[in-house]
Scaffold this motif. Sequence first.
Motif, short mmCIF file in Angstrom:
data_model
loop_
_atom_site.label_atom_id
_atom_site.label_comp_id
_atom_site.label_asym_id
_atom_site.label_seq_id
_atom_site.Cartn_x
_atom_site.Cartn_y
_atom_site.Cartn_z
N ILE A 76 21.30 -36.14 20.73
CA ILE A 76 19.87 -36.30 21.01
C ILE A 76 19.63 -37.74 21.45
O ILE A 76 20.32 -38.66 21.01
N PHE A 77 18.69 -37.91 22.34
CA PHE A 77 18.44 -39.21 22.95
C PHE A 77 17.01 -39.63 22.68
O PHE A 77 16.21 -38.87 22.16
N GLN A 78 16.73 -40.86 23.10
CA GLN A 78 15.36 -41.37 22.94
C GLN A 78 14.36 -40.47 23.66
O GLN A 78 13.31 -40.15 23.17
N HIS A 79 14.74 -40.09 24.86
CA HIS A 79 13.93 -39.12 25.59
C HIS A 79 14.69 -37.82 25.57
O HIS A 79 15.92 -37.79 25.65
N HIS A 80 13.95 -36.75 25.42
CA HIS A 80 14.58 -35.54 24.90
C HIS A 80 15.38 -34.71 25.89
O HIS A 80 16.12 -33.86 25.50
N HIS A 81 15.21 -34.92 27.21
CA HIS A 81 15.96 -34.13 28.20
C HIS A 81 15.73 -32.63 28.05
O HIS A 81 16.67 -31.85 28.14
N LEU A 82 14.50 -32.24 27.80
CA LEU A 82 14.20 -30.81 27.80
C LEU A 82 13.84 -30.39 29.23
O LEU A 82 13.38 -31.20 30.03
N ALA A 97 15.00 -30.67 20.64
CA ALA A 97 16.32 -31.22 20.98
C ALA A 97 17.27 -31.10 19.79
O ALA A 97 18.46 -30.79 19.96
N ILE A 98 16.76 -31.30 18.59
CA ILE A 98 17.59 -31.14 17.39
C ILE A 98 17.96 -29.67 17.19
O ILE A 98 19.10 -29.34 16.86
N ALA A 99 16.99 -28.78 17.43
CA ALA A 99 17.26 -27.34 17.31
C ALA A 99 18.38 -26.93 18.27
O ALA A 99 19.25 -26.13 17.92
N ARG A 100 18.34 -27.50 19.46
CA ARG A 100 19.37 -27.19 20.45
C ARG A 100 20.74 -27.62 19.94
O ARG A 100 21.74 -26.91 20.11
N ALA A 101 20.77 -28.79 19.30
CA ALA A 101 22.03 -29.26 18.72
C ALA A 101 22.49 -28.31 17.61
O ALA A 101 23.68 -27.98 17.49
#
Length: 219
Positions: free
Chosen positions: A87-93, A151-155
């Motif tokens: 996960i990054f500072q900006h979420h890349h969704l 983003a965490i859910a994706r991880a």
Amino acid sequence: MFLEARSLVKRYPGGDKPALGGVSLQVGKGEFLAVAGQSGSGKSTLLGILSALALPDSGSVLYRGADIVPAGEKARNRLRARDFAFIFQHHHLMPYLTVLENTLLPFMNQIRPISGQWKEKGLRVLERVGLGHKARSRPGELSGGEQQRVAIARALARDASVLFADEPTGSLDSQTGSGVMDLLKELNRGGLTVIMVTHNQDYAALADRLISMKDGVIL
Ligand SMILES: Nc1ncnc2c1ncn2[C@@H]1O[C@H](COP(=O)(O)OP(=O)(O)OP(=O)(O)O)[C@@H](O)[C@H]1O
Ligand SMILES: [Mg+2]
């Protein structure tokens, strides 16, 4: 050792001094490691190399005892797809996909359209981050903290064993940031190894261990 860096050196073209000047580090299974240090000290470079996103000029990265540096592109991609999450500072969704589709994005080429079993899995991890009710929303309809939780859910959907987080709370207000930290702590207690870059001292204090970088080395 679960994850170990040995004498990592990395120079970028045009850089006068190396971004990493010989970094060695050991991370235990289930550990929560925080990485601090001023801007440009090499934190993101280190995370990128530990997570097989980038290659060092020299040195090795041992994951479960095997060096991932000479492993080849295919093996490194497999590792990133299976064991490592980011996960990054900006979420890349992806703005045009729903929250559920974003959660299952790593699998989307295999499962389009989303079948019952995958949908259940996606909803289950969204419930874990408190977003089951937003499954059909688009990222643009969520708050910053909610987007980060997707983003965490994706991880989580990938059952990764290591989560690399590069300033996951950097774009969040303090209350929302605390919520994300609570979630990371909880996942860590469940066995997930977490390596997190942060500028926030309070969040760094929640980790098992804190390392500080300066000019490409660990202090
Ligand atoms: N793609 C690149 N090309 C050239 N130089 C780079 C590149 N990425 C990083 N650098 C340089 O390498 C050094 C370390 O950068 P890095 O991004 O690892 O720092 P950081 O500690 O993550 O900083 P920040 O806190 O600002 O994110 C810096 O001097 C930076 O300018
Ligand atoms: Mg950085």
